[in-house]
Design an enzyme around this catalytic site. Sequence first.
Site: not given
Length: 408
Positions: A220, A254
């Site tokens: 991210k 995840r």
Amino acid sequence: MSGKERAEISPGGLFDWGRRTFIMGVLNVTPDSFSDGGLYLEPGAALARARQMVDEGADLIDVGGESTRPGFARVGVEEELARVLPVIRALASELPVPLSVDTSKAKVAAAALEAGASIVNDVSSLSDPDMIPVVARAGAGLVIMHNQAEAVYRDLVEDITGFLRDAAARVEKGGVRPDRIILDPGFGFAKTVEHNLEVVRRLGEFRRLGKPLLLGPSRKSTIGHVLSLPPDQRVEGTASLVAIAVAGGADMVRVHDVKEMVRVVRMADAVVRPSTMKVVPGATSVWRRICLRGLRLEGCHGVFPEEKQQVQPFFVDVDLELGQHREGPADSLRATVDYTDVCRSVAEVVRKGPGEGYDLIETLAEAIASKLLRDFPLMGVVVRVHKPEAPLGGFFEDLFVEVRRGVG
Ligand code: HH2
């Protein structure tokens, strides 16, 4: 057993939480996801990638048909269904792991559950009013992720905790089974870089919610911000966040880079959860566990005076972790644990006459676990003691406690 049968959620809940950290592999069937957009839009490529992630050690695959990156383009229900359904159908009949569907649309969730997914991963804070009934009706699992309109907080951790607590209560009231809920503080959603770093630093504080925790920091932009690197070069940054998340008590992460993160998680688990330490994956090793369910025994245990005097039934479940063996250990009782001896050890602890029993089944379960660890060469043990006739003054299906003990 077919892949489909194995992919179903176990009756006791989603995963055997607490044993180790589980890996959710990301499969974005989208043209525009921030790090893998366009790579798996074609069903053949999506299937191949899912198989690869399972081979690399993913415990479930999260299939998404709409990007959620900041400023993403919304996709219609029909388009999202056309992306995810063929992939979910094909994977459900083939893969030995459960599938989740990453969607905020109840219609997509319903069709995906029908097609073989068993968990809904909703990053929109349950914005679709039909989502809870859809999940409840299907008896499916649900990931509730924190998300909100703006990155404005009174107290970051308190606000997220309150949000997740309220959402879980609402979802349970709507009929979703409590043991099928996973909570996610939403790394990268309505948070600044500092907020995201604080979420990881203080992840352990979300454990008081009493539910399994998922974190999705993979590739991210917070990592890009700290390291000044593009998404395809954020694997080390992801590894760092994943390791800290495991130390903070994450139950699942995840991730896109499954092969690498499986190694990171196993290493971090070896530090944080010593009972997993001897688990070294490899074709030449096997990890043995013996499970015994519903051993019926009688004893005088309980806090009430009459329970101390009268025997009542208890049912005991045990999981014995035997540790790792080279493949092909001797086919001899000497190479394992004799179940008859196990039953005898458990019975010795449970069969207590008037005035001899324990007040609490918690203590009884701990005493059984200690005895099993003393009597047998085990890596760890899980003991569950059920007390079906506990004097609670009402009808109930079951009452039990569970203790887990590992060596080390
Ligand atoms: N992050 C993304 C998508 N789904 N689900 C949960 N539970 N937690 C997350 O942190 C999370 C999530 C965003 O990542 P990705 O799927 O790679 O990107 P995109 O949304 O662009 O498809």
